[in-house]
Motif scaffolding. Structure first.
Motif, PDB file in Angstrom:
ATOM      1  N   TYR A   1      35.019  42.087  36.969  1.00 25.93           N
ATOM      2  CA  TYR A   1      35.936  41.179  37.659  1.00 25.93           C
ATOM      3  C   TYR A   1      35.239  39.851  37.902  1.00 25.93           C
ATOM      4  O   TYR A   1      34.022  39.799  38.100  1.00 25.93           O
ATOM      5  CB  TYR A   1      36.400  41.778  38.993  1.00 25.93           C
TER       6      TYR A   1
ATOM      7  N   GLU B   1      38.082  36.396  41.692  1.00 24.98           N
ATOM      8  CA  GLU B   1      38.943  37.555  41.968  1.00 24.98           C
ATOM      9  C   GLU B   1      38.322  38.443  43.041  1.00 24.98           C
ATOM     10  O   GLU B   1      38.999  38.877  43.986  1.00 24.98           O
ATOM     11  CB  GLU B   1      39.148  38.364  40.679  1.00 24.98           C
ATOM     12  N   VAL B   2      37.024  38.699  42.901  1.00 25.68           N
ATOM     13  CA  VAL B   2      36.331  39.560  43.865  1.00 25.68           C
ATOM     14  C   VAL B   2      36.323  38.912  45.241  1.00 25.68           C
ATOM     15  O   VAL B   2      36.594  39.563  46.260  1.00 25.68           O
ATOM     16  CB  VAL B   2      34.894  39.844  43.390  1.00 25.68           C
TER      17      VAL B   2
ATOM     18  N   VAL C   1      39.673  39.150  47.058  1.00 23.02           N
ATOM     19  CA  VAL C   1      40.035  40.483  47.555  1.00 23.02           C
ATOM     20  C   VAL C   1      39.088  40.966  48.638  1.00 23.02           C
ATOM     21  O   VAL C   1      39.517  41.570  49.624  1.00 23.02           O
ATOM     22  CB  VAL C   1      40.074  41.492  46.384  1.00 23.02           C
TER      23      VAL C   1
ATOM     24  N   LEU D   1      43.049  43.905  43.195  1.00 26.24           N
ATOM     25  CA  LEU D   1      42.447  43.095  42.132  1.00 26.24           C
ATOM     26  C   LEU D   1      43.435  42.854  40.996  1.00 26.24           C
ATOM     27  O   LEU D   1      43.523  41.739  40.460  1.00 26.24           O
ATOM     28  CB  LEU D   1      41.196  43.788  41.602  1.00 26.24           C
TER      29      LEU D   1
ATOM     30  N   ARG E   1      44.816  39.213  39.788  1.00 23.74           N
ATOM     31  CA  ARG E   1      44.683  38.767  38.397  1.00 23.74           C
ATOM     32  C   ARG E   1      46.044  38.355  37.832  1.00 23.74           C
ATOM     33  O   ARG E   1      46.155  37.330  37.134  1.00 23.74           O
ATOM     34  CB  ARG E   1      44.057  39.881  37.558  1.00 23.74           C
TER      35      ARG E   1
END
Length: 703
Positions: A554, A558-559, A562, A577, A581
């Motif tokens: 990822y 994105e990480v 989240v 996730l 995305r």
């Protein structure tokens, strides 16, 4: 321009530490080659071949020059105004500086002038003589030996009886060949030559003499009966193991570390088949496998189902015509080891795990956290609380039993001899005591996952006890200040945290992490000096989670989106996730992420986060009326999708907010002079913020 030739260097020593040999060989050749390249004696493209056997470290380097090319050197002298007088003649200061560099007044006219940004400066350009190979190789060997990752050095006397040197093992020979010429270097009291020693017992010629650098490996194999290359020797052992296993009707155990160690113990491998009495197979195979691998360096043979057979493979360093004496000797040696394992197993089964529980109170776990007995009581209480969170009464009974017995095998003779078998032996003894299989499995599985990529506990009982055990360790160690720093992590807290994360995420249990920690905190009440920084512990867990997700592929954005809100239910992370995305791919995503960032910045500056309360009567601007209407329409749709677990649909519903959000920031003054209007608009932003950040902090997607 000197002609290049290939170079060979070999240091012949007494038997090197087998677990370190591979690294020693790689480090020696790499350091030697790098030194030669840095000295200009070998090009950057030179090929380097490492050799390492139990009694030698060697390196073969291609395209090595006899003399390095001269190097242009630019020496900064001094400002022109200091070095030259008004007539352009050298001042005493300049002459003194030139003399120190081995030059005189004759070079003054050729000095280069260059402005360094402040003033014109004099530079003396010259050529530095390139190092000879003898000079460069002497330094390279010394540097390579100094840089070796030696576990422990020893001091030994040289033959003169007076001098002593320090090295990992006594060295007895040095070969240094440039093409067919010996390079006159010396190290560890040894002068370089072209001779070495082959196999202790099977060399065809002694000493082995090399005519040139390129015949090293081939001549050592034919005359010396030694496979010099670690990689080639390892591949040959693997080939012979497979062939012998096929002949014996089994397959060798797969163990790369053991294969590396055995490769470091033999110079010319010869794999032989041995066997032991069938009666020993009544002992758990993990015990027999471990004692054969750890103590004898044998490769146990498994059948097609993965069950241990009574045959094993020996990697011998000699190849007699009749190998029966070697095989018989190894069979005699292994028998007492297996008999010890059988004795331990038989003795341990005479006392039940339940009867061993009181003994845990005599084993110190940590001087600030009490005994293993006190610890298992805490783990059992945490496990019961987790089972209660799952509303499963029967589970609570099982996890209590498994937790109380989980450490009892530490008191057995078998685990005392082989600590690696903790948990594994507990399962065998639990089954022997007649305990339920899922409880027995949990005793073994509560250590899982033991390492990255390890399997998770095989049932819910094991998962709950494993969670309880790891959470107790994390909270306990953080509470007494044993927090990992840098590379130091003596209690493996990073591994424990990753284990908790994996179990919660991959098992998708409905166990929010804050509720889990509440189950744990209560068990440490009354422990003297216990002070827990809860936020530091949460940060530690989520840092591990973020690193784990990045390793899975990822993106950092994105990480961050989240993980930064620290969601409490880790089983939802994959869905969050996926939703982020999918959202990021929408054309509206960038604008909404930027708007969300702007909203967050506005609200963070307030002394108190505003309530999402909105008075319709105070909505006066068309843009804020439009945004409120859009929120009233979108939020219920997003909430319905969120509550049904469709996070992707929930986030994508927000796309409809782009136009009204843009219009709001274009047309509406949030910080209006009227306090009531200002408060109402801040409430509208708070409602927008809550809607947009329910699944992830999408402001993190903003570039």
């Amino acid at each position: 321009m000197s002609t290049t030739k290939n170079l060979l260097v070999e240091l012949f020593v007494e038997e090197l530490p087998p677990k370190a040999l591979k690294k020693l060989g790689e480090a020696f050749s790499a350091a030697l080659a790098n030194s030669l390249k840095n000295a200009g004696l070998a090009p950057a493209t030179a090929s380097v071949t490492a050799y390492a056997s139990p009694r030698r470290l060697a390196a073969h380097v291609t395209e090595v020059a006899a003399v390095a090319a001269d190097k242009p050197v630019a020496q900064k002298l001094m400002p022109v105004a200091v070095g030259l007088d008004a007539a352009g003649n050298a001042t005493p200061a300049l002459l003194k500086k030139l003399a120190a560099l081995g030059a005189d007044a004759s070079v003054v006219a050729s000095l280069r002038r260059e402005n360094d940004g402040k003033a014109d400066v004099l530079f003396f350009d010259s050529l530095a003589k390139g190092a000879t190979l003898a000079e460069g190789l002497q330094k390279a060997i010394e540097a390579a030996l100094a840089a070796l990752p030696i576990p422990k050095v020893m001091t030994y006397q040289l033959q003169d009886g007076w001098s002593s040197v320090n090295f990992v093992r006594p060295a007895h020979g040095l070969v240094a060949l440039h093409g067919s010429d010996v390079v006159p270097v010396a190290v560890l009291g040894l002068n370089a030559g072209r001779e070495t020693r082959g196999h202790r017992f099977e060399a065809a010629v002694d000493p082995v003499v090399f005519g040139n650098a390129d015949e090293y490996a081939a001549k050592l194999a034919t005359d010396g009966a030694v496979i010099a290359s670690f990689a080639e020797r390892r591949a040959e052992i693997a080939r012979q193991l497979e062939a012998a296993a096929a002949q014996a009707g089994g397959k060798p155990i797969d163990d790369d570390a053991l294969l590396d160690e055995v490769t470091a113990l033999v110079e010319r491998p010869n794999v032989l088949i041995g066997q032991f009495e069938q009666e020993f197979l009544a002992v758990p195979q993990e015990c027999l496998i471990l004692t054969m691998k750890a103590n004898q360096k044998y490769f146990p043979l498994l059948d097609a189902t993965g069950k241990l057979t009574n045959k094993f493979l020996v990697v011998s360093n000699i190849s007699p015509e009749d190998a029966s004496a070697v095989i018989g000797g190894n069979e005699r040696v292994v028998r007492p080891r297996l008999a010890d394992a059988k004795f331990f197993f038989d003795q341990d089964r005479k006392k039940s795990l339940m009867d061993r529980i009181p003994g845990l109170s005599k084993v110190v776990y940590h001087n600030k956290l009490g005994t293993q007995g006190e610890r298992t009581e805490r783990v059992a209480a945490i496990a019961r609380a987790i089972a209660n969170e799952l509303c499963d009464v029967e589970l609570a009974h099982k996890v209590n039993e498994a937790a109380l017995l989980s450490k009892t095998d530490l008191l057995t003779d078998m685990v005392g001899e082989f600590p690696e078998l903790q948990g594994i032996m507990g399962r065998y003894y639990a089954l022997n005591d007649g305990l339920r299989p899922d409880v027995a499995d949990a005793i073994e599985d509560h250590y899982k996952p033991r390492f990255a990529g390890d399997s998770l506990p095989r049932n819910l009982v094991g998962t709950v006890v494993a969670l309880a055990d790891k959470l107790e360790t994390l909270v306990g160690m953080f509470g007494i200040g044993q927090i990992p720093t840098g590379d130091r992590d003596p209690f493996a807290l990073r591994r424990h945290a990753l284990g908790v994360i994996r179990m919660l995420a991959e098992s998708n249990l409905n166990l929010p992490i804050d509720k889990l920690f509440n189950c744990v905190f209560a068990q440490f009440n009354g422990i003297e000096g216990f002070q827990l920084n809860i936020n530091a512990l949460y940060d530690f867990i989520y840092d591990r989670l973020a690193g784990n997700l990045r390793e899975q592929g990822y993106t950092a954005q994105e990480v961050d989106a989240v993980v930064s809100p620290q969601p409490k239910r880790l089983g939802d992370i994959p869905k969050r996730l996926a939703a982020v995305r999918a959202f990021a791919a929408l054309p509206e995503a960038a604008a909404l992420a930027a708007a969300n960032k702007r909203v967050s910045n506005i609200l963070k500056k307030l002394p108190i986060w505003p309530q999402a309360d909105i008075d319709n009567a105070l909505l006066v601007e068309a843009a804020e009326i439009s945004l409120y209407a859009a929120l009233s329409n979108v939020v219920p749709q997003a909430d319905i999708a969120f509550n049904t677990g469709d996070y992707t649909e929930s986030l994508q519903a927000l796309a409809a907010l782009r136009a009204p959000v843009d219009a709001f920031f274009d047309d509406v003054m949030v910080n209006a002079e009227d306090p009531a209007l200002r408060a109402n608009r801040l409430g509208l932003l708070a409602k927008l913020h809550a809607a947009m950040n329910q699944i992830a902090d999408i402001s993190k997607l903003s570039a």
